[in-house]
Design a protein around this motif. Structure first.
Motif, PDB file in Angstrom:
ATOM      1  N   LEU A  70      35.220  60.242  60.817  1.00  9.84           N
ATOM      2  CA  LEU A  70      35.981  60.931  59.778  1.00  9.84           C
ATOM      3  C   LEU A  70      35.104  61.968  59.076  1.00  9.84           C
ATOM      4  O   LEU A  70      33.880  61.938  59.178  1.00  9.84           O
ATOM      5  N   GLU A  71      35.756  62.876  58.352  1.00 12.80           N
ATOM      6  CA  GLU A  71      35.053  63.901  57.583  1.00 12.80           C
ATOM      7  C   GLU A  71      35.523  63.815  56.132  1.00 12.80           C
ATOM      8  O   GLU A  71      36.724  63.701  55.876  1.00 12.80           O
ATOM      9  N   PRO A  72      34.593  63.867  55.173  1.00 13.63           N
ATOM     10  CA  PRO A  72      34.931  63.590  53.768  1.00 13.63           C
ATOM     11  C   PRO A  72      36.060  64.440  53.212  1.00 13.63           C
ATOM     12  O   PRO A  72      37.003  63.910  52.609  1.00 13.63           O
ATOM     13  N   GLN A  73      36.003  65.763  53.377  1.00 15.00           N
ATOM     14  CA  GLN A  73      37.039  66.604  52.777  1.00 15.00           C
ATOM     15  C   GLN A  73      38.400  66.344  53.405  1.00 15.00           C
ATOM     16  O   GLN A  73      39.422  66.356  52.727  1.00 15.00           O
ATOM     17  N   ARG A  74      38.410  66.087  54.711  1.00  9.23           N
ATOM     18  CA  ARG A  74      39.687  65.776  55.381  1.00  9.23           C
ATOM     19  C   ARG A  74      40.256  64.452  54.873  1.00  9.23           C
ATOM     20  O   ARG A  74      41.459  64.304  54.719  1.00  9.23           O
ATOM     21  N   VAL A  75      39.369  63.482  54.615  1.00  9.04           N
ATOM     22  CA  VAL A  75      39.817  62.198  54.061  1.00  9.04           C
ATOM     23  C   VAL A  75      40.483  62.421  52.706  1.00  9.04           C
ATOM     24  O   VAL A  75      41.566  61.884  52.418  1.00  9.04           O
ATOM     25  N   LEU A  76      39.853  63.225  51.859  1.00 14.83           N
ATOM     26  CA  LEU A  76      40.393  63.487  50.521  1.00 14.83           C
ATOM     27  C   LEU A  76      41.744  64.196  50.603  1.00 14.83           C
ATOM     28  O   LEU A  76      42.687  63.859  49.872  1.00 14.83           O
ATOM     29  N   GLU A  77      41.859  65.173  51.491  1.00 11.68           N
ATOM     30  CA  GLU A  77      43.136  65.877  51.641  1.00 11.68           C
ATOM     31  C   GLU A  77      44.203  64.956  52.231  1.00 11.68           C
ATOM     32  O   GLU A  77      45.380  65.054  51.871  1.00 11.68           O
ATOM     33  N   HIS A  78      43.795  64.068  53.132  1.00  9.38           N
ATOM     34  CA  HIS A  78      44.739  63.121  53.733  1.00  9.38           C
ATOM     35  C   HIS A  78      45.407  62.248  52.670  1.00  9.38           C
ATOM     36  O   HIS A  78      46.625  62.015  52.708  1.00  9.38           O
ATOM     37  N   PHE A  79      44.620  61.777  51.690  1.00 11.86           N
ATOM     38  CA  PHE A  79      45.186  60.905  50.659  1.00 11.86           C
ATOM     39  C   PHE A  79      45.892  61.686  49.555  1.00 11.86           C
ATOM     40  O   PHE A  79      46.660  61.105  48.791  1.00 11.86           O
ATOM     41  N   THR A  80      45.622  62.982  49.457  1.00 12.26           N
ATOM     42  CA  THR A  80      46.223  63.788  48.399  1.00 12.26           C
ATOM     43  C   THR A  80      47.533  64.442  48.827  1.00 12.26           C
ATOM     44  O   THR A  80      48.419  64.676  47.994  1.00 12.26           O
ATOM     45  N   ALA A  81      47.675  64.741  50.115  1.00 15.71           N
ATOM     46  CA  ALA A  81      48.876  65.448  50.593  1.00 15.71           C
ATOM     47  C   ALA A  81      50.173  64.732  50.210  1.00 15.71           C
ATOM     48  O   ALA A  81      51.121  65.381  49.728  1.00 15.71           O
ATOM     49  N   PRO A  82      50.303  63.405  50.387  1.00 15.92           N
ATOM     50  CA  PRO A  82      51.563  62.743  49.988  1.00 15.92           C
ATOM     51  C   PRO A  82      51.850  62.867  48.492  1.00 15.92           C
ATOM     52  O   PRO A  82      53.004  63.012  48.086  1.00 15.92           O
ATOM     53  N   MET A  83      50.808  62.815  47.665  1.00 17.30           N
ATOM     54  CA  MET A  83      50.996  62.939  46.226  1.00 17.30           C
ATOM     55  C   MET A  83      51.515  64.335  45.860  1.00 17.30           C
ATOM     56  O   MET A  83      52.437  64.479  45.053  1.00 17.30           O
TER      57      MET A  83
END
Length: 641
Positions: A462-475
Motif C-alpha cells: 500500500l501507499e500512504p496517500q492512497r490509503v488516506l484518499e481511500h478512506f476519505t472518498a466515501p465521506m
C-alpha cells in the motif's frame, strides 16, 4: 626460565584467552601495537559489521595479584593518558595466568570511577596499578556493542568505519607491475578507508591468467566478471578495466561514496572512444555504483565526462541513474543539482542525432520535470520522446508518466484516459490506484472509492496517500456528492467566508463553497477547525480531509488529523495513523514533531507533555516497516533521522 621467554608465554596466553572470550565472528587484528594497543576488534554478525570497532590494551600477570573476582595489573601512565585522549573506545584487559581469569574495564568509565586527585597523580607517575573486576567472558556481545556505541553517543561523535582491505592478484610478469602501480595510485586517494594489502584482506580481486575475467570475492559473494580484454592487453587498457570493476566491488563492500568518487576518476583516465573501459560502461550493472552513492555530484561528474567525450550511449545510462537518484534522494532536490541535471540532459540532446538516444533523453527529462512538479514541461518532453522513438507508445511507464504530468497541469480527464490505457498494458495495481486518484481529483468519488477498494483488497504494498484518499472518498461522497467541480466559484465563496466574524455564518459559507468544490483547499484550511470546535464528533473526518488536501504544506493539519484519531481503535484507525505519520514526515520531517510539541505545550500551559510525544515517535518504526517497499520510489521520501 629467562624473563623474555616467560613474558612471551604470558603474552601468547593472554591473546589466546582474549580471542576465545569474544564471539567467533568478531575479527581481532593487531596492527596498532606501535601505538601501545594490542588489538583492534571489529564486531561482525552474519558476515556484516555490527557497529564501530574498539581497541584493547592487554596486560598479563602470573603473580598472586589475582583471583576469581578480579586482577590487579600495572599499566604505563603514559599509555593510559593516550588511551584517555583517544577518539575511540579502549578496553583495558587484564589476564591472570594461574586462574585463566580475564577481566576488563573501559578507559572512559575507569577514569570516571577515580577521583580527580587520583587522576591528577597519573600525570606524574610512571606506572599505574589498576584493579579490573568485570569478567570479560561473562559479558554478552550485545552489552559490549552498546557500551561501544555509548562511547560515541556521549561525545556526539561519528565512529570511523573499519577500513576495507583489498588484495589484488594479477598474472605474473608482463604488464602486471604497471597495472598494480596504477591501481594502487588510484586507491590511494581513498585512504584510510581503503588499503591495498599483500596479505589477508576482506576484498580479493583476482585476474585470470589470460586477463579474460576478474574474480571478486567479498564475504560470501564470489563472482567472476568478464573484462572484455584481449589476451595481451596494454597496461593502460588493463588498468582501466580493473579500476572499473574494483569500484563496483568497493561499492558492494559498503564504501558507496568512495566507490562512486573512484569510478569518476577511473572514467576520467580510461573512458575514451573505442577503449575497452568505454565498452564495459555499456553494461547497466556498472552504474549501480553511482545509484548507491549519496553524492549526486559524482553522478553529474560521470555524465559530463562521457558527454564531453561524445560517448553518448554511456552518458544516457548515466543520465538514467541520475533520474533514479533524484527521485529517491529528497535532500538533493533542494540543491542546485536538479538544474545541473536538466542542463546536462539538454546538453546531451544537442550532441546526439540518434533517434533512440534522443527519445530516451527526452523521457528522462520529462520524468524529472514531472517529479519536480513541472507538468507542462513534462508533457512537452514526453511528446518529443514519442516523436523520436515510437516504441515509447507501447510502454506503460510512458502512458503513466503522461497521465501524471497531465494531472499536474489540471487536465484530469485526459489523465483518466491515459491511465485507462495504461491499465490495458500493465497488470500493476499501482495503475488502478493512479486511476482512482484521477477520479478523486475529478470529483467522481464513487468511482474513486470503487477502484481504491480493488487496489486495497489483499494488497501487501500500500501507499500512504492512497490509503488516506481511500478512506476519505466515501465521506466526501456522502457529504457533498459527485459531480462537476466549480473551482473558481468555490474559491471566491471561501475567500468571502474567511473574513466573516460570526463563526456560524462562516461555517455555513465554507460549507457552501465545499458544495461547489469539495476539494477547495482554502475552504478546508478554515472549515476543519470550525467543524471540530462546533461538532466534535465530526472533527476526525474534517481534519483527515484537510490533511490530505493541504497537509503537504500544512504541518498543523497533519498533527490535528493524527490527534483526532487518538480515541479510535481497530485496524483501520491504526493504518490511518501510520499513513498520516509517513505522509507528515515525508513532507515535513522533524518539523512535524516540533509542531506536535508546540501544540501540546500551548495546551498544557508549559507543563509536562506526558507520553504522547514518545507515542508519536514510537509509531515511526512500524510505519517504516509497513511501508518499507516504498524505499527508492517517489513515495519513499521518508527522511532518516
Amino acid at each position: 626460565m629467562s624473563t623474555r621467554p616467560r613474558a612471551q608465554v604470558l603474552e601468547t596466553l593472554s591473546r589466546r584467552a582474549f580471542h576465545e572470550a569474544l564471539p567467533p565472528e568478531w575479527r581481532v587484528q593487531d596492527p596498532h601495537r606501535q601505538h601501545g594497543l594490542d588489538a583492534r576488534v571489529q564486531p561482525f554478525g552474519h558476515r556484516k559489521a555490527l557497529g564501530p570497532a574498539f581497541f584493547a590494551g592487554i596486560e598479563a600477570t602470573d603473580d598472586g595479584q589475582g583471583d576469581d573476582t578480579g586482577v590487579t595489573v600495572t599499566f604505563r601512565a603514559e599509555r593510559l593518558r593516550e588511551y584517555l585522549d583517544a577518539a575511540h573506545p579502549v578496553m583495558l584487559v587484564g589476564f591472570h595466568a594461574p586462574t585463566n581469569g580475564l577481566f576488563f574495564a573501559w578507559v572512559h568509565r575507569l577514569a570516571a570511577a577515580h577521583s580527580a586527585e587520583e587522576r591528577m597523580r597519573w600525570d606524574f607517575q610512571q606506572t599505574v596499578c589498576l584493579r579490573l573486576e568485570e569478567a570479560l567472558r561473562a559479558r554478552e556481545p550485545d552489552e559490549l556493542l552498546e557500551e561501544v556505541r555509548g562511547f560515541f553517543g556521549a561525545r556526539e561523535a561519528v565512529p570511523e568505519p573499519a577500513p576495507v582491505r583489498v588484495r589484488l592478484e594479477l598474472p605474473p610478469g608482463g604488464i602486471s607491475q604497471e597495472v598494480h602501480d596504477a591501481v594502487a595510485s588510484w586507491l590511494d586517494t581513498a585512504r584510510p578507508r581503503v588499503t591495498l594489502e599483500s596479505g589477508p584482506a576482506e576484498l580479493v580481486l583476482e585476474v585470470a591468467a589470460d586477463w579474460s575475467t576478474l574474480r571478486v570475492a567479498y564475504s560470501d559473494l564470489h563472482h567472476a566478471l568478464p573484462t572484455s580484454l584481449p589476451p595481451e592487453p596494454s597496461a593502460e587498457q588493463a588498468a582501466g578495466v580493473v579500476r572499473l570493476i574494483a569500484a563496483m566491488a568497493l561499492s558492494l563492500a559498503g564504501l558507496r561514496d568512495d566507490a562512486a568518487a573512484l569510478l569518476v576518476e577511473a572514467l576520467a583516465s580510461s573512458a575514451w572512444p573505442g577503449s575497452t573501459a568505454s565498452r564495459l560502461l555499456l553494461q547497466p550493472v556498472v552504474w549501480n555504483v553511482l545509484f548507491a552513492t549519496e553524492d549526486f555530484q559524482d553522478v553529474l561528474g560521470a555524465a559530463e565526462i562521457l558527454a564531453a567525450r561524445e560517448l553518448t550511449p554511456q552518458a544516457v545510462l548515466a543520465a538514467r541513474v541520475g533520474l533514479e537518484v533524484l527521485r529517491s534522494r529528497p535532500f538533493v532536490r533542494g540543491s542546485e543539482a536538479p538544474q545541473r541535471y536538466r542542463a546536462m540532459l539538454k546538453h546531451l540532446l544537442e550532441r546526439t542525432n540518434e533517434a533512440a538516444d534522443r527519445g530516451a533523453l527526452h523521457a528522462h527529462l520529462a520524468q524529472h520535470l514531472r517529479v519536480s512538479g513541472l507538468g507542462r514541461e513534462a508533457v512537452h518532453h514526453l511528446r518529443l520522446a514519442a516523436m523520436n522513438d515510437l516504441g515509447h507508445l507501447q510502454r506503460d511507464d510512458w502512458w503513466s508518466a503522461m497521465a501524471g504530468a497531465l494531472l499536474l497541469r489540471g487536465c484530469a480527464r485526459q489523465a483518466v484516459a491515459c491511465y485507462t490505457y495504461t491499465a490495458t498494458l500493465s497488470e500493476d495495481r499501482r495503475v488502478t490506484a493512479l486511476l482512482a486518484r484521477a477520479y478523486f481529483r475529478l470529483r467522481r468519488f464513487s468511482d474513486a472509492d470503487r477502484l481504491y477498494a480493488q487496489w486495497f483488497d489483499r494488497n501487501p504494498e500500500l501507499e500512504p496517500q492512497r490509503v488516506l484518499e481511500h478512506f476519505t472518498a466515501p465521506m466526501l461522497e456522502q457529504l457533498f456528492g459527485s459531480g462537476h467541480r466549480q473551482v473558481g466559484r468555490a474559491w471566491k465563496r471561501a475567500s468571502e467566508a474567511i473574513i466573516l466574524e460570526d463563526p456560524w455564518l462562516q461555517l455555513a459559507a465554507l460549507q457552501e463553497a465545499l458544495q461547489w468544490d469539495p476539494l477547495c483547499e482554502l475552504a478546508w484550511a478554515h472549515y476543519a477547525q470550525l467543524k471540530a470546535d462546533m461538532e466534535p464528533g465530526l472533527g476526525a473526518n474534517a481534519w483527515l480531509a484537510r490533511a490530505i488536501l493541504t497537509g503537504h504544506r500544512d504541518v498543523t493539519a497533519c498533527f490535528k488529523a493524527m490527534e483526532s484519531l487518538n480515541h479510535a481503535s481497530g485496524q483501520a484507525p491504526g493504518l490511518l495513523r501510520i499513513s498520516l505519520l509517513w505522509f507528515a514526515l515525508r513532507h515535513h520531517g522533524e518539523h512535524f514533531y516540533e509542531e506536535a510539541e508546540r501544540q501540546l505545550t500551548a495546551r498544557s500551559g508549559g507543563g509536562p507533555l506526558g507520553g504522547y510525544m514518545e507515542y508519536l515517535r514510537g509509531l515511526e518504526e512500524p510505519a517504516r516497516t509497513f511501508f518499507r517497499h516504498l524505499d527508492g520510489t517517489d513515495e519513499g521520501l521518508f527522511p532518516e533521522r
